[in-house]
Design an enzyme around this catalytic site. Structure first.
Site, PDB file in Angstrom:
ATOM      1  N   GLY A 225       0.908  -1.386  -0.034  1.00 34.93           N
ATOM      2  CA  GLY A 225       0.105   0.056   0.046  1.00 34.93           C
ATOM      3  C   GLY A 225       0.833   1.205  -0.113  1.00 34.93           C
ATOM      4  O   GLY A 225       0.413   2.227  -0.460  1.00 34.93           O
TER       5      GLY A 225
ATOM      6  N   LYS B 281      12.909   0.584  -0.455  1.00 36.12           N
ATOM      7  CA  LYS B 281      11.489   0.807  -0.692  1.00 36.12           C
ATOM      8  C   LYS B 281      10.874   2.356  -1.028  1.00 36.12           C
ATOM      9  O   LYS B 281      11.412   3.217  -0.280  1.00 36.12           O
ATOM     10  CB  LYS B 281      10.956   0.571   0.757  1.00 36.12           C
ATOM     11  CG  LYS B 281       9.323   0.723   1.246  1.00 36.12           C
ATOM     12  CD  LYS B 281       9.201   0.269   2.595  1.00 36.12           C
ATOM     13  CE  LYS B 281       7.969   0.430   3.193  1.00 36.12           C
ATOM     14  NZ  LYS B 281       7.865   0.054   4.648  1.00 36.12           N
TER      15      LYS B 281
ATOM     16  N   ASP C 293       1.717  -3.606  13.293  1.00 31.62           N
ATOM     17  CA  ASP C 293       1.598  -4.367  11.874  1.00 31.62           C
ATOM     18  C   ASP C 293       2.221  -5.686  11.806  1.00 31.62           C
ATOM     19  O   ASP C 293       2.943  -5.939  10.612  1.00 31.62           O
ATOM     20  CB  ASP C 293       1.599  -3.478  10.715  1.00 31.62           C
ATOM     21  CG  ASP C 293       0.663  -3.761   9.611  1.00 31.62           C
ATOM     22  OD1 ASP C 293      -0.175  -4.626   9.776  1.00 31.62           O
ATOM     23  OD2 ASP C 293       1.101  -3.325   8.412  1.00 31.62           O
TER      24      ASP C 293
END
Length: 335
Positions: free
Chosen positions: A42, A60, A158
């Site tokens: 996401g 990333k 998470d």
């Protein structure tokens, strides 16, 4: 869009802690113009890269549409404070106008997610029980360090198989700190205005404050769900099974644990059987509905590394149904 002032202020104030800052042109060079894509989330994409000294990295690249830089700050702030064999190492970052990237050590085996679900076409099959057991212990050590070992307590929020990366030796490392919260050791509860995490792994108190405050015990819950999935080779909530009683996996496994009829695949030895049973009992303790009933990660480690005989069987877990959307989360009820 220029550099967000909050982020620049943060980076100035944390210059001594923050890893090396790279220009966007450097990032482009090290990834060979983003040629080799490792994955997508996401937040944006992850690309394979190579530093000037030859070290392999995972870059990333954060999506340009993502808010005011809060996730970027979270990631740099939390991970810069860590140094542990079971936490992924942040080697550098880029923050240039709307261009944001985080440069991590490269993890040859990618995410745990690829190796634990039965029938997953993207792998050569599930990992052996000894490897799974060692991975569960490694993740527990990483979380115990985040909760107790570093100067500032970090709650990840998470924890799931996708966010556990494996190196060439299958040593696990906790990654993706975009939703993490930093808190002082004195703060036991965390004030939260939004439910954060991934449906299926979010602790019930994140939705239902009446169960208790949100704390590091929320990570313990997510860890428990994940370890159950590692043991069973299936998702915690599986709508693909035929019988309704088998949809909620913790109930199925609890009932079969009592009967000693787990029927798990690939148990090669008595040691495998003992370790699988320990993983199940520990994870059932971790997913208790009330945060106060869940063990801290140091106790989780003691239980995993101790004897099976000394482990008390936990109470049957309540059904907290996180498979629905966050807005439509149901109340807890016991089946």
């Amino acid at each position: 869009m220029g550099n967000h002032p909050n982020v620049e202020v943060f980076l100035r104030n944390h210059e001594s802690l923050a890893p090396k800052r790279y220009r966007y042109s450097d990032v482009k060079k090290m990834t060979n113009s983003f040629k080799d894509k490792l994955g997508e989330g996401g937040y944006g994409g992850v690309y394979k890269g190579k530093m000037l000294d030859g070290q392999m990295v995972a870059v990333k690249v954060l999506s340009e549409t993502k808010g005011n830089g809060e996730e970027f700050i979270n990631e740099v702030a939390s991970i810069s404070k860590t140094s542990h064999v079971n936490i992924v190492t942040l080697l550098g970052f880029c923050y240039e106008g709307p261009k944001r990237a985080l440069i991590y050590e490269f993890m040859a085996n990618g995410s745990l997610e690829k190796f634990i679900y039965n029938g997953n076409p993207s792998t050569n099959g599930r990992l052996g029980w000894e490897t799974l057991y060692n991975i569960a212990i490694g993740i527990a050590r990483g979380l115990e360090y985040l909760h107790r070992g570093c100067n500032t307590r970090i709650v990840h929020f998470d924890i799931k198989p996708h966010n556990i990366l494996l190196n060439e030796d299958f040593c696990p490392k906790v990654s993706d700190f975009g939703l993490a919260k930093l808190c002082t050791k004195k703060e036991s509860m965390i004030s939260m205005f939004d439910a954060r995490g991934t449906p299926g792994y979010i602790a019930p108190e994140v939705f239902y404050r009446s169960l208790g405050g949100v704390s590091y015990k929320s990570d313990v819950y997510s860890y428990g769900v994940m370890v159950l999935e590692m043991v069973g080779g299936r998702k915690n909530i599986d709508v693909g099974v035929d019988r309704i009683s088998e949809i909620y996996f913790p109930h199925w496994i609890y009932n079969h644990l009592e009967l000693d009829e787990l029927g798990l695949q690939g148990l090669m030895s008595e040691e495998d059987r003992v370790n699988a049973r320990k993983m199940i009992i520990v994870s059932l303790w971790c997913i208790q509905t009330k945060p106060s009933d869940r063990p801290p990660m140091c106790r989780v480690l003691d239980m995993l590394e101790g004897s099976l005989q000394s482990l008390p069987i936990p109470p049957k877990p309540f059904l907290f149904s996180p498979a629905r959307s966050m807005k439509d989360s149901s109340t807890t009820s016991e089946l």
